[in-house]
Design a protein around this motif. Sequence first.
Motif, PDB file in Angstrom:
ATOM      1  N   MET A  35       8.089   9.575  18.433  1.00  0.00           N
ATOM      2  CA  MET A  35       8.826  10.561  19.186  1.00  0.00           C
ATOM      3  C   MET A  35       7.971  11.774  19.549  1.00  0.00           C
ATOM      4  O   MET A  35       8.354  12.538  20.400  1.00  0.00           O
ATOM      5  N   LEU A  36       6.833  11.940  18.897  1.00  0.00           N
ATOM      6  CA  LEU A  36       6.006  13.111  19.171  1.00  0.00           C
ATOM      7  C   LEU A  36       5.361  13.072  20.547  1.00  0.00           C
ATOM      8  O   LEU A  36       4.880  14.101  21.030  1.00  0.00           O
ATOM      9  N   ILE A  37       5.338  11.914  21.198  1.00  0.00           N
ATOM     10  CA  ILE A  37       4.767  11.835  22.547  1.00  0.00           C
ATOM     11  C   ILE A  37       5.848  11.563  23.588  1.00  0.00           C
ATOM     12  O   ILE A  37       5.547  11.197  24.720  1.00  0.00           O
ATOM     13  N   HIS A  38       7.095  11.784  23.229  1.00  0.00           N
ATOM     14  CA  HIS A  38       8.214  11.582  24.154  1.00  0.00           C
ATOM     15  C   HIS A  38       8.140  12.622  25.275  1.00  0.00           C
ATOM     16  O   HIS A  38       7.721  13.754  25.046  1.00  0.00           O
ATOM     17  N   PRO A  39       8.525  12.258  26.498  1.00  0.00           N
ATOM     18  CA  PRO A  39       8.474  13.223  27.606  1.00  0.00           C
ATOM     19  C   PRO A  39       9.411  14.426  27.428  1.00  0.00           C
ATOM     20  O   PRO A  39       9.147  15.495  27.965  1.00  0.00           O
ATOM     21  N   SER A  40      10.478  14.269  26.649  1.00  0.00           N
ATOM     22  CA  SER A  40      11.437  15.355  26.440  1.00  0.00           C
ATOM     23  C   SER A  40      10.935  16.318  25.371  1.00  0.00           C
ATOM     24  O   SER A  40      10.619  15.918  24.245  1.00  0.00           O
ATOM     25  N   ALA A  41      10.892  17.599  25.725  1.00  0.00           N
ATOM     26  CA  ALA A  41      10.423  18.612  24.773  1.00  0.00           C
ATOM     27  C   ALA A  41      11.355  18.711  23.565  1.00  0.00           C
ATOM     28  O   ALA A  41      10.895  18.906  22.434  1.00  0.00           O
ATOM     29  N   SER A  42      12.655  18.568  23.782  1.00  0.00           N
ATOM     30  CA  SER A  42      13.589  18.674  22.657  1.00  0.00           C
ATOM     31  C   SER A  42      13.401  17.519  21.669  1.00  0.00           C
ATOM     32  O   SER A  42      13.539  17.701  20.461  1.00  0.00           O
ATOM     33  N   ALA A  43      13.057  16.346  22.159  1.00  0.00           N
ATOM     34  CA  ALA A  43      12.796  15.210  21.268  1.00  0.00           C
ATOM     35  C   ALA A  43      11.531  15.454  20.448  1.00  0.00           C
ATOM     36  O   ALA A  43      11.494  15.170  19.242  1.00  0.00           O
ATOM     37  N   ARG A  44      10.508  16.014  21.091  1.00  0.00           N
ATOM     38  CA  ARG A  44       9.270  16.320  20.366  1.00  0.00           C
ATOM     39  C   ARG A  44       9.510  17.384  19.295  1.00  0.00           C
ATOM     40  O   ARG A  44       9.008  17.272  18.172  1.00  0.00           O
ATOM     41  N   LEU A  45      10.283  18.411  19.625  1.00  0.00           N
ATOM     42  CA  LEU A  45      10.572  19.462  18.658  1.00  0.00           C
ATOM     43  C   LEU A  45      11.412  18.946  17.501  1.00  0.00           C
ATOM     44  O   LEU A  45      11.198  19.329  16.344  1.00  0.00           O
ATOM     45  N   SER A  46      12.361  18.074  17.785  1.00  0.00           N
ATOM     46  CA  SER A  46      13.178  17.484  16.716  1.00  0.00           C
ATOM     47  C   SER A  46      12.323  16.629  15.789  1.00  0.00           C
ATOM     48  O   SER A  46      12.478  16.672  14.565  1.00  0.00           O
ATOM     49  N   ALA A  47      11.412  15.861  16.356  1.00  0.00           N
ATOM     50  CA  ALA A  47      10.518  15.036  15.543  1.00  0.00           C
ATOM     51  C   ALA A  47       9.608  15.920  14.687  1.00  0.00           C
ATOM     52  O   ALA A  47       9.354  15.606  13.521  1.00  0.00           O
TER      53      ALA A  47
ATOM     54  N   GLY B  49       3.241  17.514  21.453  1.00  0.00           N
ATOM     55  CA  GLY B  49       3.986  16.937  20.337  1.00  0.00           C
ATOM     56  C   GLY B  49       3.258  17.064  19.013  1.00  0.00           C
ATOM     57  O   GLY B  49       3.841  17.502  18.010  1.00  0.00           O
ATOM     58  N   TYR B  50       1.995  16.708  18.990  1.00  0.00           N
ATOM     59  CA  TYR B  50       1.238  16.779  17.740  1.00  0.00           C
ATOM     60  C   TYR B  50       0.922  18.217  17.350  1.00  0.00           C
ATOM     61  O   TYR B  50       0.826  18.536  16.171  1.00  0.00           O
ATOM     62  N   SER B  51       0.797  19.110  18.317  1.00  0.00           N
ATOM     63  CA  SER B  51       0.622  20.531  17.993  1.00  0.00           C
ATOM     64  C   SER B  51       1.877  21.084  17.344  1.00  0.00           C
ATOM     65  O   SER B  51       1.802  21.845  16.366  1.00  0.00           O
ATOM     66  N   GLY B  52       3.026  20.698  17.871  1.00  0.00           N
ATOM     67  CA  GLY B  52       4.288  21.120  17.269  1.00  0.00           C
ATOM     68  C   GLY B  52       4.455  20.579  15.864  1.00  0.00           C
ATOM     69  O   GLY B  52       4.930  21.270  14.960  1.00  0.00           O
ATOM     70  N   ALA B  53       4.050  19.335  15.677  1.00  0.00           N
ATOM     71  CA  ALA B  53       4.141  18.729  14.347  1.00  0.00           C
ATOM     72  C   ALA B  53       3.212  19.449  13.369  1.00  0.00           C
ATOM     73  O   ALA B  53       3.608  19.732  12.223  1.00  0.00           O
ATOM     74  N   LEU B  54       2.005  19.764  13.795  1.00  0.00           N
ATOM     75  CA  LEU B  54       1.074  20.497  12.924  1.00  0.00           C
ATOM     76  C   LEU B  54       1.619  21.883  12.585  1.00  0.00           C
ATOM     77  O   LEU B  54       1.522  22.331  11.437  1.00  0.00           O
TER      78      LEU B  54
ATOM     79  N   TRP C 205      10.339  18.942  13.559  1.00  0.00           N
ATOM     80  CA  TRP C 205      11.181  19.484  12.497  1.00  0.00           C
ATOM     81  C   TRP C 205      11.393  18.446  11.404  1.00  0.00           C
ATOM     82  O   TRP C 205      11.334  18.773  10.211  1.00  0.00           O
ATOM     83  N   CYS C 206      11.613  17.196  11.789  1.00  0.00           N
ATOM     84  CA  CYS C 206      11.806  16.123  10.810  1.00  0.00           C
ATOM     85  C   CYS C 206      10.563  15.933   9.944  1.00  0.00           C
ATOM     86  O   CYS C 206      10.669  15.760   8.725  1.00  0.00           O
ATOM     87  N   LEU C 207       9.387  15.967  10.541  1.00  0.00           N
ATOM     88  CA  LEU C 207       8.155  15.842   9.757  1.00  0.00           C
ATOM     89  C   LEU C 207       8.001  16.998   8.774  1.00  0.00           C
ATOM     90  O   LEU C 207       7.564  16.804   7.641  1.00  0.00           O
ATOM     91  N   GLY C 208       8.369  18.199   9.212  1.00  0.00           N
ATOM     92  CA  GLY C 208       8.315  19.339   8.299  1.00  0.00           C
ATOM     93  C   GLY C 208       9.264  19.160   7.123  1.00  0.00           C
ATOM     94  O   GLY C 208       8.928  19.464   5.978  1.00  0.00           O
ATOM     95  N   SER C 209      10.450  18.634   7.385  1.00  0.00           N
ATOM     96  CA  SER C 209      11.424  18.387   6.323  1.00  0.00           C
ATOM     97  C   SER C 209      10.936  17.301   5.371  1.00  0.00           C
ATOM     98  O   SER C 209      11.138  17.394   4.156  1.00  0.00           O
ATOM     99  N   ILE C 210      10.292  16.277   5.911  1.00  0.00           N
ATOM    100  CA  ILE C 210       9.740  15.216   5.070  1.00  0.00           C
ATOM    101  C   ILE C 210       8.663  15.781   4.150  1.00  0.00           C
ATOM    102  O   ILE C 210       8.585  15.417   2.970  1.00  0.00           O
ATOM    103  N   SER C 211       7.859  16.697   4.670  1.00  0.00           N
ATOM    104  CA  SER C 211       6.786  17.254   3.841  1.00  0.00           C
ATOM    105  C   SER C 211       7.331  18.088   2.688  1.00  0.00           C
ATOM    106  O   SER C 211       6.691  18.181   1.639  1.00  0.00           O
ATOM    107  N   VAL C 212       8.499  18.692   2.861  1.00  0.00           N
ATOM    108  CA  VAL C 212       9.110  19.446   1.769  1.00  0.00           C
ATOM    109  C   VAL C 212       9.720  18.485   0.751  1.00  0.00           C
ATOM    110  O   VAL C 212       9.601  18.682  -0.456  1.00  0.00           O
TER     111      VAL C 212
END
Length: 85
Positions: free
Chosen positions: A1-13, A51-56, A15-22
Amino acid sequence: MLIHPSASARLSASWCLGSISVALPSQLTPLVDRCLERMNKLKSSPEAVAGYSGALASLLGRVYQCPLGIPHAKGKVESLNFVTS
């Protein structure tokens, strides 16, 4: 989902990765490594870089919530050598 064309999908993904890391602090460093590796590999795609910048950003923003933190050697992030045209 981090390379999805929709910005909201990338941001949601992201956020999910951040939650997984906690929830799984031992996965923080491998997730950071994976995001850096994929962003470097897909640097020609604007969606992938965003997408990957947002995830980082999400992962690094949650470091303070993780009891393990990040290894000292990971403090230096290598440059990705983006080519601008």
